[in-house]
Design a protein around this motif. Structure first.
Motif, PDB file in Angstrom:
ATOM      1  N   ILE A   1      37.541  11.627   4.581  1.00  0.00           N
ATOM      2  CA  ILE A   1      38.177  13.058   4.631  1.00  0.00           C
ATOM      3  C   ILE A   1      37.296  13.420   5.219  1.00  0.00           C
ATOM      4  O   ILE A   1      35.776  13.731   5.144  1.00  0.00           O
ATOM      5  CB  ILE A   1      38.193  13.056   2.785  1.00  0.00           C
ATOM      6  CG1 ILE A   1      39.065  12.149   2.020  1.00  0.00           C
ATOM      7  CG2 ILE A   1      38.680  14.573   2.513  1.00  0.00           C
ATOM      8  CD1 ILE A   1      38.859  12.074   0.568  1.00  0.00           C
ATOM      9  N   VAL A   2      37.684  15.066   5.778  1.00  0.00           N
ATOM     10  CA  VAL A   2      37.088  15.376   6.577  1.00  0.00           C
ATOM     11  C   VAL A   2      37.055  16.970   5.552  1.00  0.00           C
ATOM     12  O   VAL A   2      38.303  16.759   5.455  1.00  0.00           O
ATOM     13  CB  VAL A   2      38.107  16.031   7.831  1.00  0.00           C
ATOM     14  CG1 VAL A   2      37.408  17.302   8.966  1.00  0.00           C
ATOM     15  CG2 VAL A   2      37.661  13.700   9.282  1.00  0.00           C
ATOM     16  N   ASN A   3      36.306  17.755   5.890  1.00  0.00           N
ATOM     17  CA  ASN A   3      36.063  19.052   4.865  1.00  0.00           C
ATOM     18  C   ASN A   3      36.168  18.706   3.877  1.00  0.00           C
ATOM     19  O   ASN A   3      37.157  19.728   2.442  1.00  0.00           O
ATOM     20  CB  ASN A   3      36.532  19.623   5.495  1.00  0.00           C
ATOM     21  CG  ASN A   3      35.776  20.373   7.080  1.00  0.00           C
ATOM     22  OD1 ASN A   3      35.321  20.160   7.331  1.00  0.00           O
ATOM     23  ND2 ASN A   3      37.020  20.838   8.146  1.00  0.00           N
ATOM     24  N   PRO A   4      35.199  17.579   2.662  1.00  0.00           N
ATOM     25  CA  PRO A   4      36.282  17.541   1.458  1.00  0.00           C
ATOM     26  C   PRO A   4      35.232  18.286   0.676  1.00  0.00           C
ATOM     27  O   PRO A   4      33.766  18.684   0.889  1.00  0.00           O
ATOM     28  CB  PRO A   4      35.191  15.889   1.343  1.00  0.00           C
ATOM     29  CG  PRO A   4      33.819  16.291   2.063  1.00  0.00           C
ATOM     30  CD  PRO A   4      34.095  16.801   3.326  1.00  0.00           C
ATOM     31  N   SER A   5      36.172  18.902  -0.228  1.00  0.00           N
ATOM     32  CA  SER A   5      35.324  19.672  -1.237  1.00  0.00           C
ATOM     33  C   SER A   5      34.182  19.445  -2.199  1.00  0.00           C
ATOM     34  O   SER A   5      34.238  17.873  -2.240  1.00  0.00           O
ATOM     35  CB  SER A   5      36.985  20.398  -2.583  1.00  0.00           C
ATOM     36  OG  SER A   5      36.206  21.259  -3.582  1.00  0.00           O
ATOM     37  N   ASP A   6      33.328  20.570  -3.091  1.00  0.00           N
ATOM     38  CA  ASP A   6      32.787  19.743  -3.223  1.00  0.00           C
ATOM     39  C   ASP A   6      32.897  19.431  -4.929  1.00  0.00           C
ATOM     40  O   ASP A   6      31.766  18.963  -5.320  1.00  0.00           O
ATOM     41  CB  ASP A   6      30.582  20.896  -3.760  1.00  0.00           C
ATOM     42  CG  ASP A   6      30.682  21.185  -2.031  1.00  0.00           C
ATOM     43  OD1 ASP A   6      30.350  20.462  -1.226  1.00  0.00           O
ATOM     44  OD2 ASP A   6      30.105  22.889  -2.002  1.00  0.00           O
ATOM     45  N   SER A   7      33.766  20.086  -4.938  1.00  0.00           N
ATOM     46  CA  SER A   7      34.422  19.296  -6.284  1.00  0.00           C
ATOM     47  C   SER A   7      35.107  17.771  -6.501  1.00  0.00           C
ATOM     48  O   SER A   7      35.398  17.058  -7.656  1.00  0.00           O
ATOM     49  CB  SER A   7      35.040  20.042  -6.967  1.00  0.00           C
ATOM     50  OG  SER A   7      36.856  20.336  -6.679  1.00  0.00           O
ATOM     51  N   LEU A   8      34.943  17.205  -5.197  1.00  0.00           N
ATOM     52  CA  LEU A   8      35.845  15.889  -5.138  1.00  0.00           C
ATOM     53  C   LEU A   8      35.314  14.609  -6.012  1.00  0.00           C
ATOM     54  O   LEU A   8      33.881  15.206  -5.493  1.00  0.00           O
ATOM     55  CB  LEU A   8      36.292  15.615  -3.825  1.00  0.00           C
ATOM     56  CG  LEU A   8      37.247  14.660  -3.455  1.00  0.00           C
ATOM     57  CD1 LEU A   8      38.089  15.707  -3.506  1.00  0.00           C
ATOM     58  CD2 LEU A   8      36.960  14.638  -1.824  1.00  0.00           C
ATOM     59  N   GLY A   9      35.154  14.395  -6.673  1.00  0.00           N
ATOM     60  CA  GLY A   9      34.964  12.835  -7.340  1.00  0.00           C
ATOM     61  C   GLY A   9      35.680  11.908  -7.047  1.00  0.00           C
ATOM     62  O   GLY A   9      36.531  11.277  -6.671  1.00  0.00           O
ATOM     63  N   ASP A  10      34.984  11.264  -7.420  1.00  0.00           N
ATOM     64  CA  ASP A  10      35.415   8.855  -7.252  1.00  0.00           C
ATOM     65  C   ASP A  10      36.129   8.766  -7.819  1.00  0.00           C
ATOM     66  O   ASP A  10      36.549   9.814  -9.088  1.00  0.00           O
ATOM     67  CB  ASP A  10      33.868   8.685  -7.900  1.00  0.00           C
ATOM     68  CG  ASP A  10      34.124   7.177  -7.103  1.00  0.00           C
ATOM     69  OD1 ASP A  10      34.292   7.104  -5.873  1.00  0.00           O
ATOM     70  OD2 ASP A  10      33.784   5.667  -7.293  1.00  0.00           O
ATOM     71  N   GLY A  11      37.244   8.587  -7.352  1.00  0.00           N
ATOM     72  CA  GLY A  11      38.880   8.063  -8.544  1.00  0.00           C
ATOM     73  C   GLY A  11      39.685   8.992  -8.330  1.00  0.00           C
ATOM     74  O   GLY A  11      40.906   9.012  -8.378  1.00  0.00           O
ATOM     75  N   ASP A  12      38.988  10.376  -7.491  1.00  0.00           N
ATOM     76  CA  ASP A  12      40.561  11.441  -7.572  1.00  0.00           C
ATOM     77  C   ASP A  12      41.473  10.835  -6.530  1.00  0.00           C
ATOM     78  O   ASP A  12      41.419  10.227  -5.776  1.00  0.00           O
ATOM     79  CB  ASP A  12      39.871  12.857  -6.730  1.00  0.00           C
ATOM     80  CG  ASP A  12      38.747  13.241  -7.582  1.00  0.00           C
ATOM     81  OD1 ASP A  12      38.854  13.426  -8.806  1.00  0.00           O
ATOM     82  OD2 ASP A  12      38.192  14.309  -7.359  1.00  0.00           O
ATOM     83  N   ALA A  13      42.959  11.758  -7.017  1.00  0.00           N
ATOM     84  CA  ALA A  13      43.946  11.394  -6.115  1.00  0.00           C
ATOM     85  C   ALA A  13      44.382  12.278  -5.734  1.00  0.00           C
ATOM     86  O   ALA A  13      43.566  13.201  -5.564  1.00  0.00           O
ATOM     87  CB  ALA A  13      45.023  11.147  -6.859  1.00  0.00           C
ATOM     88  N   VAL A  14      44.329  11.903  -3.723  1.00  0.00           N
ATOM     89  CA  VAL A  14      44.721  12.744  -2.588  1.00  0.00           C
ATOM     90  C   VAL A  14      45.905  12.217  -2.618  1.00  0.00           C
ATOM     91  O   VAL A  14      45.791  11.098  -2.506  1.00  0.00           O
ATOM     92  CB  VAL A  14      43.721  12.580  -1.520  1.00  0.00           C
ATOM     93  CG1 VAL A  14      42.030  13.104  -2.840  1.00  0.00           C
ATOM     94  CG2 VAL A  14      43.272  11.377  -1.740  1.00  0.00           C
ATOM     95  N   SER A  15      46.247  13.364  -1.521  1.00  0.00           N
ATOM     96  CA  SER A  15      47.325  12.643  -0.517  1.00  0.00           C
ATOM     97  C   SER A  15      46.967  12.973   1.267  1.00  0.00           C
ATOM     98  O   SER A  15      45.982  14.014   1.239  1.00  0.00           O
ATOM     99  CB  SER A  15      48.503  13.446  -0.770  1.00  0.00           C
ATOM    100  OG  SER A  15      48.496  15.003  -0.623  1.00  0.00           O
TER     101      SER A  15
END
Length: 85
Positions: free
Chosen positions: A49-63
């Protein structure tokens, strides 16, 4: 873009799994080349992931919103956090 997360638990990269979930992977910075770095802990076919959010967590759903062809050496995936989670 930036792909590294600096957290209390260590230096991490956020990758996207086959089921479109975030997996935070520990990485080690081996060399710095100005605006680029060389790391260990990732495989060449990992979707990072390019430029991941600081709030991104393990297991979060993304598209995935953009995907470069895998034959490019800098192939990375942009992903956004799925708001429906």
């Amino acid at each position: 873009g930036n792909t590294i997360l600096y957290r209390p638990e260590g230096t991490l990269a956020a990758m996207v799994t086959d089921d479109n979930k975030v997996h935070l992977v520990p990485v080690t910075i081996m060399r710095e080349y100005g605006s680029e770095i060389e790391v260990t802990g990732l495989k060449t076919d990992d979707k990072i992931i390019v430029n991941p959010s600081d709030s991104l967590g393990d297991g979060d759903a993304v598209s995935i919103v953009a995907d470069k062809p895998a034959d490019k050496p800098d192939a990375k995936s942009d992903a956004k956090k799925d708001a429906s989670k």
